[in-house]
Design a protein around this motif. Structure first.
Motif, PDB file in Angstrom:
ATOM      1  N   PHE A 156      24.633 -17.081  -2.642  1.00 57.51           N
ATOM      2  CA  PHE A 156      24.400 -15.791  -3.283  1.00 57.51           C
ATOM      3  C   PHE A 156      25.511 -15.462  -4.274  1.00 57.51           C
ATOM      4  O   PHE A 156      25.256 -14.896  -5.339  1.00 57.51           O
ATOM      5  N   LEU A 157      26.745 -15.815  -3.930  1.00 60.42           N
ATOM      6  CA  LEU A 157      27.861 -15.545  -4.833  1.00 60.42           C
ATOM      7  C   LEU A 157      27.729 -16.350  -6.119  1.00 60.42           C
ATOM      8  O   LEU A 157      27.923 -15.828  -7.226  1.00 60.42           O
ATOM      9  N   LEU A 158      27.368 -17.639  -5.985  1.00 58.56           N
ATOM     10  CA  LEU A 158      27.215 -18.493  -7.162  1.00 58.56           C
ATOM     11  C   LEU A 158      26.038 -18.051  -8.010  1.00 58.56           C
ATOM     12  O   LEU A 158      26.144 -17.938  -9.238  1.00 58.56           O
ATOM     13  N   LYS A 159      24.904 -17.781  -7.360  1.00 55.03           N
ATOM     14  CA  LYS A 159      23.714 -17.380  -8.109  1.00 55.03           C
ATOM     15  C   LYS A 159      23.891 -16.004  -8.736  1.00 55.03           C
ATOM     16  O   LYS A 159      23.462 -15.769  -9.869  1.00 55.03           O
ATOM     17  N   GLY A 160      24.538 -15.088  -8.001  1.00 54.48           N
ATOM     18  CA  GLY A 160      24.755 -13.758  -8.548  1.00 54.48           C
ATOM     19  C   GLY A 160      25.711 -13.763  -9.718  1.00 54.48           C
ATOM     20  O   GLY A 160      25.529 -13.020 -10.691  1.00 54.48           O
ATOM     21  N   THR A 161      26.732 -14.617  -9.659  1.00 52.27           N
ATOM     22  CA  THR A 161      27.688 -14.696 -10.753  1.00 52.27           C
ATOM     23  C   THR A 161      27.050 -15.246 -12.019  1.00 52.27           C
ATOM     24  O   THR A 161      27.360 -14.822 -13.136  1.00 52.27           O
ATOM     25  N   SER A 162      26.143 -16.208 -11.854  1.00 48.27           N
ATOM     26  CA  SER A 162      25.538 -16.852 -13.019  1.00 48.27           C
ATOM     27  C   SER A 162      24.293 -16.136 -13.535  1.00 48.27           C
ATOM     28  O   SER A 162      24.033 -16.127 -14.737  1.00 48.27           O
ATOM     29  N   GLU A 163      23.520 -15.526 -12.618  1.00 50.91           N
ATOM     30  CA  GLU A 163      22.245 -14.944 -13.023  1.00 50.91           C
ATOM     31  C   GLU A 163      22.121 -13.458 -12.720  1.00 50.91           C
ATOM     32  O   GLU A 163      21.137 -12.828 -13.103  1.00 50.91           O
ATOM     33  N   GLY A 164      23.067 -12.888 -11.988  1.00 53.30           N
ATOM     34  CA  GLY A 164      22.967 -11.481 -11.613  1.00 53.30           C
ATOM     35  C   GLY A 164      22.548 -11.336 -10.154  1.00 53.30           C
ATOM     36  O   GLY A 164      21.874 -12.199  -9.596  1.00 53.30           O
ATOM     37  N   PHE A 165      22.932 -10.216  -9.561  1.00 51.66           N
ATOM     38  CA  PHE A 165      22.679 -10.004  -8.141  1.00 51.66           C
ATOM     39  C   PHE A 165      21.372  -9.270  -7.874  1.00 51.66           C
ATOM     40  O   PHE A 165      21.051  -9.004  -6.710  1.00 51.66           O
ATOM     41  N   ASN A 166      20.634  -8.936  -8.883  1.00 53.20           N
ATOM     42  CA  ASN A 166      19.371  -8.220  -8.684  1.00 53.20           C
ATOM     43  C   ASN A 166      18.313  -9.155  -8.108  1.00 53.20           C
ATOM     44  O   ASN A 166      18.100 -10.263  -8.605  1.00 53.20           O
ATOM     45  N   GLY A 167      17.648  -8.692  -7.066  1.00 55.31           N
ATOM     46  CA  GLY A 167      16.547  -9.455  -6.490  1.00 55.31           C
ATOM     47  C   GLY A 167      16.950 -10.564  -5.553  1.00 55.31           C
ATOM     48  O   GLY A 167      16.101 -11.360  -5.147  1.00 55.31           O
ATOM     49  N   LEU A 168      18.228 -10.657  -5.168  1.00 58.01           N
ATOM     50  CA  LEU A 168      18.656 -11.702  -4.247  1.00 58.01           C
ATOM     51  C   LEU A 168      18.261 -11.340  -2.817  1.00 58.01           C
ATOM     52  O   LEU A 168      18.427 -10.196  -2.383  1.00 58.01           O
ATOM     53  N   ASN A 169      17.722 -12.309  -2.076  1.00 62.97           N
ATOM     54  CA  ASN A 169      17.370 -12.117  -0.678  1.00 62.97           C
ATOM     55  C   ASN A 169      17.440 -13.456   0.029  1.00 62.97           C
ATOM     56  O   ASN A 169      17.664 -14.503  -0.584  1.00 62.97           O
ATOM     57  N   MET A 170      17.256 -13.427   1.339  1.00 60.42           N
ATOM     58  CA  MET A 170      17.348 -14.658   2.127  1.00 60.42           C
ATOM     59  C   MET A 170      16.282 -15.672   1.742  1.00 60.42           C
ATOM     60  O   MET A 170      16.446 -16.870   1.928  1.00 60.42           O
ATOM     61  N   GLY A 171      15.166 -15.186   1.202  1.00 67.43           N
ATOM     62  CA  GLY A 171      14.118 -16.109   0.776  1.00 67.43           C
ATOM     63  C   GLY A 171      14.561 -17.021  -0.348  1.00 67.43           C
ATOM     64  O   GLY A 171      14.119 -18.167  -0.440  1.00 67.43           O
ATOM     65  N   GLU A 172      15.454 -16.507  -1.230  1.00 77.62           N
ATOM     66  CA  GLU A 172      15.957 -17.331  -2.323  1.00 77.62           C
ATOM     67  C   GLU A 172      16.756 -18.508  -1.788  1.00 77.62           C
ATOM     68  O   GLU A 172      16.683 -19.614  -2.325  1.00 77.62           O
ATOM     69  N   PHE A 173      17.537 -18.283  -0.728  1.00 78.32           N
ATOM     70  CA  PHE A 173      18.306 -19.378  -0.139  1.00 78.32           C
ATOM     71  C   PHE A 173      17.382 -20.424   0.465  1.00 78.32           C
ATOM     72  O   PHE A 173      17.619 -21.626   0.335  1.00 78.32           O
ATOM     73  N   TRP A 174      16.314 -19.988   1.122  1.00 78.29           N
ATOM     74  CA  TRP A 174      15.360 -20.946   1.695  1.00 78.29           C
ATOM     75  C   TRP A 174      14.711 -21.789   0.594  1.00 78.29           C
ATOM     76  O   TRP A 174      14.553 -23.003   0.750  1.00 78.29           O
TER      77      TRP A 174
END
Length: 714
Positions: A660-678
């Protein structure tokens, strides 16, 4: 006198390497700090240390001959594009008419033509797929009632060749959603293919694969390559008819000549492959060419192939060549500050000595770092960035070339110019590869790109990794030595007065005293390996959402760890059942560091980029781990700082949190949830990425052991 002589005999000198080891062990904190800082600095300096690309193989001779592609070839290509785009939507979507048109045009040129039919491959997690690719039995087992994809293949037999080598040209297209870009890529390939049927200098066979990408670009190429190298003797029509008899009507149509039982045609060993795609929407002032080279598990084609494409595109066709970059880093203030410091140091170095060429402009440094980060991440992810990855699985050098014109593709007046310009580029690359007398081998296979014409070789970027992991064996040996000394003190043994007492064999801890720490590390690794298999069972649950899958995975992992402790015993049971040992956590930390060091070294052989990124997270976990109770008792500013670092690393080291930290830093933290990690992890196992194994065999065990040390009861 003899006794006096014996007493005065000099002691054996300690070897220099042993003295160096003892010195490093005694100064492990300073040594670890210097190595970690030096490793981080080395990573930041990689764009500065990048070299300009150069062609190592002289036989390639790019641009040594004038292009032979004529306006007549382009005119024939535009006719093919018009025929394809002239089909009505229903006919085009059937997947029959486009292969028929391609077959007719290829046959008119006098080349050999055949078709390859395939079914979509299942994208489900299966543990054994990490070790072997799906075979024919798996393909037949999973055939469905979907209509098969049909790829068209044309082969030119080289007049000057012996049929032992070939060059492959791939143009993927989606018959169900055909656009003008895919039609132009087919037309461009046809214009080059038409030219190559007439030339006399051809020494390698030419294979043109028009891959039906209705079920995915990679699958269409991968199934064709599997049939090319591992031919199957079972009839796909018969297998498909047994599963779904309704599909038998497909082969009884008026196009039976096209879809009949034509033999699968082959040429020689593939020397190289080019995947050509045309994209619309270029906002640049010039025609742009984007090169994609990353294949599965960080594999890269020989750098000479990229160099030839870049040289011809820039110096012959005037295209703007680009490679992927992390655009989120372009506006990074930290990188700009680092770039300004490097630029200032470069000016100072040139002032001291004009021959010292160090430092690059700030803008170039930031862009190079963004490109390097993208190359590092793409290789570490282990997922191909295009259908060229299917060739690299067979050790065939291949790249994907995405060409974007500066004008709209619907502009008919500019289509001829665009086809001529792009076709000459492809012709030049094929002519250079045709000059080779052997496979690509002169240039680099292990490298990171910092630009289309700049790279960092393995001999440079491995320095940062070596510096990062260098403290691990030193700290592990130091912890072992301290625990051994403490154990000898507890037993009442007299410490040695030798200056090398740290290495005195009399003070070494007996092997069975380390069995508890070794058992703990072994239990955690067995548990983590089992956790890596849970998605196979979770994915069998019907209609389960990605978020529910992630939560089920976490809960099942925690429950299994608790169950494992109940059966085999908690790692904390040693403190309560046996005599207290204040250095018990040090033995566990030493074993954890040893296991992490071995895992990182092994991963560097499989995928160096994964090991490089993994070291940035794992090494701090290993070095700074210490029970929180010790820091609470100390109540000093140093202890509070260390405790804060441990808690922060405990959060960041958790794989979903790191994602989440890597994805949020590169693409933004909007819409992040556990499903994205799966979904991310699912992508790793579908593509058989070794990074999936690294996470659960190296990173997760290290993180869990790190928590054990933090929560140690002392």
């Amino acid at each position: 006198m003899e006794k006096m002589g014996e007493m005065e005999s000099p002691k054996a000198k300690v070897r220099p390497l042993v003295r160096i080891g003892i010195f490093l062990i005694s100064h492990r904190i300073v040594f670890s700090f210097i190595c970690c800082i030096a490793g981080a600095v080395a990573l930041l300096l990689l764009p500065v240390l990048a070299k300009k690309t150069y062609i190592s193989e002289n036989a390639l001779m790019p641009g040594s001959a004038n292009s032979m592609l004529s306006s007549q070839d382009v005119s024939d290509a535009r006719k093919l594009v018009a025929d394809i785009m002239g089909l009505n939507v229903e006919t085009r979507n059937s997947g029959i008419e486009i292969p028929r048109i391609l077959a007719q045009h290829i046959a008119k040129l006098g080349a050999e033509v055949s078709h390859h039919r395939f079914h979509p491959q299942p994208n489900k997690f299966h543990p054994l797929h990490f070790f072997s690719s799906p075979g024919l039995e798996i393909m037949q087992e999973n055939t469905s009632c979907f209509l098969p994809g049909v790829s068209t293949t044309g082969i030119i037999r080289a007049p000057r060749g012996d049929g032992k080598e070939a060059i492959v040209l791939v143009t993927p297209y989606n018959a169900a959603g055909m656009d003008i870009g895919e039609a132009l890529s087919l037309g461009m390939a046809y214009s080059v293919f038409s030219l190559l049927t007439r030339v006399t200098w051809l020494a390698k066979d030419i294979i043109w694969l028009a891959a039906d990408s209705h079920y995915g670009e990679h699958d269409s190429v991968a199934t064709w390559l599997r049939e090319y190298f591992s031919p199957s003797f079972a009839s796909l029509e018969e297998a498909n008819g047994k599963v779904c008899p309704a599909n038998g009507d497909l082969y009884e149509t008026k196009d039976k000549l096209v879809f009949g039982k034509d033999a699968f045609k082959r040429a020689g060993t593939m020397a190289a492959a080019l995947v050509i795609k045309v994209a619309d929407g270029n906002k640049e002032s010039e025609d742009a060419l984007t090169i994609y080279a990353e294949a599965s598990n960080g594999q890269m084609p020989n750098l000479d192939l990229i160099n030839v494409v870049n040289y011809l595109a820039v110096h012959r066709e005037g295209l703007q060549v680009k490679v992927e970059k992390m655009f989120s880093l372009i506006d990074s203030k930290f990188l700009k500050i680092v770039g300004e410091i490097i630029e200032l140091l470069g000016k100072l170095a040139r002032w001291l000595n004009p021959q010292w060429r160090f430092g690059i402009p700030v803008a170039e440094y930031v862009e190079g770092t963004a490109t390097l980060a993208s190359s590092l991440y793409s290789q570490a992810l282990g997922i191909p960035t295009g259908s060229h990855g299917a060739f690299r699985d067979y050790q065939i050098d291949a790249v994907t070339l995405v060409i974007s014109p500066k004008v709209s593709l619907s502009n008919n007046a500019k289509q001829s110019e665009f086809l001529l310009r792009s076709g000459r580029l492809v012709e030049g690359v094929i002519r250079s590869v045709n000059n080779l007398l052997e496979k690509f081998h002169q240039s680099f296979f292990l490298y990171f790109l910092t630009g289309p014409s700049k790279f960092v070789s393995v001999g440079v970027y491995m320095i940062a990794f070596a510096l990062l992991i260098a403290p691990l064996p030193i700290v592990a040996a130091s912890l072992y030595s301290e625990a051994s000394k403490c154990d000898s003190t507890v037993k009442g043994e007299k410490p040695s007065s030798s200056p090398d007492s740290n290495m005195d064999p009399s003070m070494l801890l007996r092997p069975w005293k380390w069995l508890h720490a070794a058992k703990t590390v072994f239990i955690i690794h067995i548990w983590s390996a089992a956790v890596s298999l849970f998605p196979y069972f979770i994915s069998q649950i019907p209609n389960i959402t990605p978020t529910s899958s992630s939560l089920s995975w976490v809960l099942l992992s925690v429950f299994s760890l608790h169950l494992l402790y109940s059966v085999l015993g908690s790692p904390f049971s040693y403190s309560s059942s046996l005599e207290p040992h204040r250095q018990e956590w040090a033995t566990l930390k030493s074993m954890m560091i040893s296991a992490a060091f071995i895992g990182l070294c092994l991963m560097s052989v499989v995928n160096f980029a994964t090991a490089e990124i993994g070291a940035l997270l794992v090494v701090p976990l290993c070095l700074i781990a210490q029970p929180l109770k010790l820091d609470v008792r100390a109540r000093s500013s140093k202890a509070i700082g260390r405790m804060a670092c441990n808690l922060a690393l405990g959060v960041v080291g958790f794989p979903p949190a790191a994602f989440f930290l890597l994805k949020g830093t590169s693409e933004g933290f909007n819409g992040l949830n556990m499903g994205e990690f799966w979904k991310w992890v699912e992508c790793l196992w579908v593509w058989n990425s070794a990074t999936y194994f690294y996470i659960f065999l190296v990173h997760v065990p290290c993180w869990v052991l790190f928590l054990h040390i933090l929560l140690h009861p002392l």
